[in-house]
Design an enzyme around this catalytic site. Structure first.
Site, mmCIF file in Angstrom:
data_model
loop_
_atom_site.group_PDB
_atom_site.id
_atom_site.type_symbol
_atom_site.label_atom_id
_atom_site.label_comp_id
_atom_site.label_asym_id
_atom_site.label_seq_id
_atom_site.Cartn_x
_atom_site.Cartn_y
_atom_site.Cartn_z
ATOM 1 N N CYS A 106 72.734 20.047 50.002
ATOM 2 C CA CYS A 106 71.520 20.288 50.775
ATOM 3 C C CYS A 106 71.258 19.208 51.824
ATOM 4 O O CYS A 106 70.578 19.467 52.814
ATOM 5 C CB CYS A 106 70.311 20.369 49.847
ATOM 6 N N HIS A 359 65.922 27.839 53.621
ATOM 7 C CA HIS A 359 66.683 26.608 53.367
ATOM 8 C C HIS A 359 68.182 26.913 53.397
ATOM 9 O O HIS A 359 68.806 27.082 52.367
ATOM 10 C CB HIS A 359 66.265 26.043 52.001
ATOM 11 N N CYS A 390 65.794 16.766 47.799
ATOM 12 C CA CYS A 390 66.649 16.702 46.629
ATOM 13 C C CYS A 390 68.015 17.279 47.000
ATOM 14 O O CYS A 390 68.145 18.036 47.964
ATOM 15 C CB CYS A 390 66.037 17.447 45.450
ATOM 16 N N GLY A 392 71.844 18.817 45.394
ATOM 17 C CA GLY A 392 72.576 19.336 44.253
ATOM 18 C C GLY A 392 73.543 18.333 43.651
ATOM 19 O O GLY A 392 74.021 17.411 44.311
#
Length: 410
Positions: A106, A359, A390, A392
């Site tokens: 991300c 996203h 955050c 992954g």
């Protein structure tokens, strides 16, 4: 300098200020056969973004671009083949301009920015383009990967660590005070704030129109985000299914969806920007990445931010604007609770977030930065802003920026 040490080369440079000139993005689409980008290549999305940056800044000679860094989480197919280099070529940059690809899930675009910004600060580059792309309709997260079975067999991580929705459920378990009611209320506010931002023209100027093609409808033009659900209510969200756990708390309504889209940002040494007449949207203060238990990856922004505060000497009280990626509402609320910030604090995601607009994994970091830069221009009373997300497999990333329009700096 230590006795006997070799002097630096005559042209060696000290650390320089890094300017975020401008960021742009494509409208974000829904992933899947019915999404507006179902017939559009991933690389063409990011090429459109790079071309738009060049179009908006004719004062920048294309040959002055020193690097193009483009992130993608799934680097296969039309997101593969060192996409930073191929996108640079397709966008019409001179063949002398190099490029590379990178992946931090991300935080891909965020890492593209911090990596090239480091090069600018060190003096390796004067100007760089950094961004990300994710076509989750063509390339679902995890497509083609082969995780080493020892990750699970040796109990390095809990099996839930590889499913982001389950990690969000784990975060609810860790923080029971973050109820589903709170996350649904946060999600509904995100939709409301985003809709208001579109209505008032806050969101829109950064969007790059993209030609689309459909077998049924023929050619079209994407000019606005596809995922938003204006008018969403807490009551509607309360009735949604919880796909990751029976009677769970994570739903399609309080999490970001599966999306397609691309972003690109223009970065420059501040002196070079002034030389060329490039605007300075904001100035890099510092950045930090931190690892956490992969099974609760959503808590990652907390240690990343704490780490960065220690490095910069700033505190949460110095931050006047926050852009926090809304992968899941629970993850944002965990960050806010840690720092004693109210769920509805007006400094946080004031134009809504990923729960509303989407996203597309590796692209989202630059969306956060672009919105913060545009907010800075309206807020000369704010000196520092923060973008955080955050990541992954158990990480978090945070970048702190300074507002060049801050009235106290004059």
């Amino acid at each position: 300098m230590a006795a006997g040490a070799t002097p630096l080369a005559p042209n060696a440079r000290s650390v320089r200020n890094v300017a975020f000139v401008e960021g742009v993005r494509t409208p974000f689409g829904k992933a899947g056969e019915k999404g507006m980008y179902a017939g559009t290549r991933a690389d063409d999305l990011v090429v459109n973004a790079i071309r738009e940056l060049l179009r908006r800044h004719p004062e920048l000679p294309p040959e002055r671009v020193d690097e193009v860094a483009i992130a993608a989480t799934t680097q296969i197919g039309d997101q593969g083949l060192t996409i930073g280099r191929t996108a640079a070529l397709l966008a019409g940059l001179p063949k002398s301009v190099p490029g590379f690809a990178l992946d931090r899930m991300c935080a891909g675009a965020m890492t593209a920015v911090t990596t090239t910004a480091s090069g600018i600060g060190f003096g390796a580059y004067d100007i760089a383009i950094a961004g990300g792309v994710e076509h989750m309709g063509r390339h679902p997260m995890g497509e083609g990967v082969d995780p080493n079975p020892r990750i699970i067999a040796d109990k390095l991580v809990d099996p839930t660590a590889l499913v982001m929705g389950q990690t969000a459920e784990n975060l609810h378990d860790r923080f029971p005070e973050i109820t589903k009611q709170r996350t649904d209320a946060f999600a509904a506010r995100s939709q409301e704030k985003y809709a208001e931002a579109v209505k008032t023209g806050k969101i829109g100027p950064e969007l790059v129109p993209v030609a689309t093609r459909s077998k049924e409808l023929g050619w079209g033009l994407a000019t606005e985000d596809e995922p938003p659900r204006p008018g969403t209510t807490v009551e509607q969200l309360a009735g949604l299914k919880t796909p990751f756990r029976p009677h769970g708390r994570i739903t399609a309504g309080n999490a970001a969806g599966l999306n397609d889209g691309a972003t690109a940002a223009l970065l420059a040494d501040e002196d070079t920007a002034r030389e060329l007449g490039l605007p300075i949207g904001m100035r890099l203060v510092g950045y930090s990445f931190a690892g956490v238990e992969p099974e609760v990856m959503g808590i990652g922004p907390v240690p990343a931010t704490e780490k960065l505060f220690k490095r910069t000497g700033l505190s949460i009280d110095d931050i006047g604007l926050f852009e926090i990626n809304e992968a899941f509402a629970v993850q944002v609320l965990a960050f806010l609770d840690h720092f004693g910030i109210a769920d509805d604090d007006p400094r946080v995601n004031q134009w809504g977030g990923a729960i509303a607009c989407g996203h597309p994994l590796a692209s989202s970091g630059v969306r956060l930065m672009t919105q913060l830069s545009r907010q800075f221009a309206e807020r000369p009373d704010v000196r520092y802003g923060l973008t955080t997300m955050c990541i992954g497999i158990g990480m978090g990333g945070t970048v702190i920026w300074e507002n060049p329009a801050f009235e106290g700096a004059k």
